[in-house]
Design a protein around this motif. Structure first.
Motif: not given
Length: 111
Positions: A87-111
């Motif tokens: 319910q409190n999940r943040q939404r945004g745009r996938l900015r970067w993802f590393s397949k090797a590391k298994g994680f990435g970063f999401i840019e938050k949506k402007a409120s």
């Protein structure tokens, strides 16, 4: 486009990457499939299913087959059965993802 097979039994199979089928520039190194439901990162070698948010990669042990990279997280989440989760999940745009590391970063949506 050649047909790919899915190793995990989830039902979503990305169209295999080719320059002509992923002709749309989605930004930040992502290419959009002409049918609009898939993105592909050539740098990371991963496919993103837009409608479901599923992240897929080709199974290196079975060329032409795909595994859903976030399926393990999905199974753990279902097992935990935490009330109100998401319910409190943040939404945004996938900015970067590393397949090797298994994680990435999401840019938050402007409120």
């Amino acid at each position: 486009t050649p047909t790919a097979q899915l190793a995990a039994n989830d039902g979503y199979v990305p169209p295999l990457y080719s320059d002509s089928s992923y002709a749309l520039d989605a930004g930040d190194g992502w290419r959009g499939h002409v049918e609009g439901q898939w993105l592909f990162s050539k740098e990371e070698g991963v496919y993103f299913h837009v409608p479901t948010g599923g992240l897929f990669a080709e199974d290196l042990t079975k060329p032409g087959c795909f595994v859903q990279m976030n399926a393990q997280h999905k199974a753990i989440k279902e097992e935990s059965k935490l009330p109100n989760e998401g319910q409190n999940r943040q939404r945004g745009r996938l900015r970067w993802f590393s397949k090797a590391k298994g994680f990435g970063f999401i840019e938050k949506k402007a409120s």
